[in-house]
Design a protein around this motif. Structure first.
Motif, PDB file in Angstrom:
ATOM      1  N   ASP A  19       0.818  -1.209   0.000  1.00 35.86           N
ATOM      2  CA  ASP A  19       0.000   0.000   0.000  1.00 35.86           C
ATOM      3  C   ASP A  19       0.855   1.263   0.000  1.00 35.86           C
ATOM      4  O   ASP A  19       0.500   2.262  -0.649  1.00 35.86           O
ATOM      5  N   LYS A  20       1.984   1.253   0.683  1.00 37.02           N
ATOM      6  CA  LYS A  20       2.873   2.418   0.709  1.00 37.02           C
ATOM      7  C   LYS A  20       3.587   2.594  -0.628  1.00 37.02           C
ATOM      8  O   LYS A  20       3.775   3.720  -1.106  1.00 37.02           O
ATOM      9  N   LEU A  23       1.088   4.090  -2.959  1.00 31.23           N
ATOM     10  CA  LEU A  23       0.870   5.519  -2.738  1.00 31.23           C
ATOM     11  C   LEU A  23       1.964   6.341  -3.410  1.00 31.23           C
ATOM     12  O   LEU A  23       1.679   7.310  -4.121  1.00 31.23           O
ATOM     13  N   LEU A  79      -4.781   4.423  -6.317  1.00 29.73           N
ATOM     14  CA  LEU A  79      -5.194   4.913  -5.001  1.00 29.73           C
ATOM     15  C   LEU A  79      -6.489   4.249  -4.555  1.00 29.73           C
ATOM     16  O   LEU A  79      -6.634   3.843  -3.396  1.00 29.73           O
ATOM     17  N   TYR A  84      -7.065   4.349  -0.623  1.00 26.96           N
ATOM     18  CA  TYR A  84      -6.860   5.788  -0.419  1.00 26.96           C
ATOM     19  C   TYR A  84      -8.015   6.538  -1.077  1.00 26.96           C
ATOM     20  O   TYR A  84      -7.882   7.125  -2.151  1.00 26.96           O
ATOM     21  N   ARG A  93      -8.948  12.634  -0.548  1.00 22.40           N
ATOM     22  CA  ARG A  93      -8.639  11.238  -0.219  1.00 22.40           C
ATOM     23  C   ARG A  93      -8.113  11.115   1.217  1.00 22.40           C
ATOM     24  O   ARG A  93      -7.462  12.016   1.729  1.00 22.40           O
ATOM     25  N   ASP A  94      -8.417   9.997   1.825  1.00 23.42           N
ATOM     26  CA  ASP A  94      -7.955   9.690   3.170  1.00 23.42           C
ATOM     27  C   ASP A  94      -7.062   8.453   3.137  1.00 23.42           C
ATOM     28  O   ASP A  94      -6.969   7.749   2.125  1.00 23.42           O
ATOM     29  N   MET A  95      -6.416   8.184   4.251  1.00 23.28           N
ATOM     30  CA  MET A  95      -5.613   6.976   4.401  1.00 23.28           C
ATOM     31  C   MET A  95      -6.556   5.773   4.476  1.00 23.28           C
ATOM     32  O   MET A  95      -7.744   5.915   4.789  1.00 23.28           O
ATOM     33  N   PRO A  96      -6.038   4.576   4.213  1.00 25.01           N
ATOM     34  CA  PRO A  96      -6.900   3.386   4.291  1.00 25.01           C
ATOM     35  C   PRO A  96      -7.585   3.207   5.649  1.00 25.01           C
ATOM     36  O   PRO A  96      -8.679   2.649   5.713  1.00 25.01           O
ATOM     37  N   LEU A 101      -5.199  12.017   4.715  1.00 27.04           N
ATOM     38  CA  LEU A 101      -4.010  11.873   3.879  1.00 27.04           C
ATOM     39  C   LEU A 101      -3.510  13.274   3.547  1.00 27.04           C
ATOM     40  O   LEU A 101      -4.180  14.021   2.829  1.00 27.04           O
ATOM     41  N   ILE A 129      -5.540  14.741  -3.674  1.00 25.21           N
ATOM     42  CA  ILE A 129      -4.637  14.507  -2.556  1.00 25.21           C
ATOM     43  C   ILE A 129      -4.250  15.864  -1.981  1.00 25.21           C
ATOM     44  O   ILE A 129      -3.749  16.729  -2.709  1.00 25.21           O
TER      45      ILE A 129
END
Length: 219
Positions: A19-20, A23, A79, A84, A93-96, A101, A129
């Motif tokens: 996931d990182k 991103l 994403l 995301y 967008r937010d973090m999972p 984010l 983002i």
């Protein structure tokens, strides 16, 4: 060679999990590099395909990667795939895990830096983002980068000898806090980096350097 550091120890953009990696890849895909070169760099640049600069051993002019690809639909899809997405309905967008984010990009108070940041702001807005730019004088940013206090920073690196080791050193795990400001520390890369240092210039060293370079591109 100009590029953007991602602090691999940062909780938002750092890390080695899929996931990182996704991103960071999506952020890169969302950057319109051709427009950056045209506007901020006045056409005085060429898109990089890997970590090696032209004129150094290790550079291959026919090597092509996705490193400089601009593909906003692909960035958005990547994403979405890794979670995301906008979870609170505010349009960003937010973090999972649902936390915000927010990218924090270090910059300097000079004309070209401001122009580069304008492009980054437009690119990240298009990907939905949020990005926050913090300006400081270059020596202050350098000190903060060495202390792992910056999340992202756009800088450049110049070879002082015609050898690509100069650029591979940016990922050497033993050089964290000095040349390696991203604090990248991958055992597979570290082994290749040390191996190529022991080899004379030739096909074998070229192959090892290319393999190390591909790991830098992938991560």
């Amino acid at each position: 060679v100009a590029f953007t550091y991602f602090n691999m120890d940062d909780p938002v953009v750092g890390g080695y999990t899929p996931d990182k990696v996704a991103l960071r890849r999506a952020i890169s895909l969302a950057v319109d590099l051709d427009k950056e070169i045209l506007l901020a760099r006045r056409g005085q640049a060429m898109p990089a395909q890997g970590p090696f600069g032209p004129g150094t051993f290790g550079y291959q002019p026919d090597f092509k990667s996705e490193m400089s690809e601009f593909n906003l639909p692909k960035a958005r899809a990547l994403l979405d795939m890794y979670g995301y997405v906008d979870k609170d309905g505010d349009g960003w967008r937010d973090m999972p895990d649902g936390s915000p984010l927010l990218l924090q990009y270090a910059t300097q108070p000079d004309t070209q830096s401001r122009q580069l940041i304008e492009q980054w702001q437009k690119n990240m807005d298009a990907a939905r983002i949020r990005i926050e730019c913090k300006s400081a004088k270059w020596p202050e940013n350098l000190k903060s980068a060495n202390a792992a206090k910056l999340q992202m920073w756009g800088v450049s690196w110049v070879a002082t000898a015609p050898d690509g080791d100069t650029f591979l050193a940016l990922g050497d795990g033993r050089a964290k806090g000095s040349a390696n400001k991203s604090r990248f520390d991958l055992p597979a890369f570290n082994a290749l980096y040390q191996k190529q240092k022991m080899l004379p210039n030739g096909p074998e060293r070229q192959a090892v350097m290319q393999e190390a370079g591909k790991l830098m591109i992938a991560y």
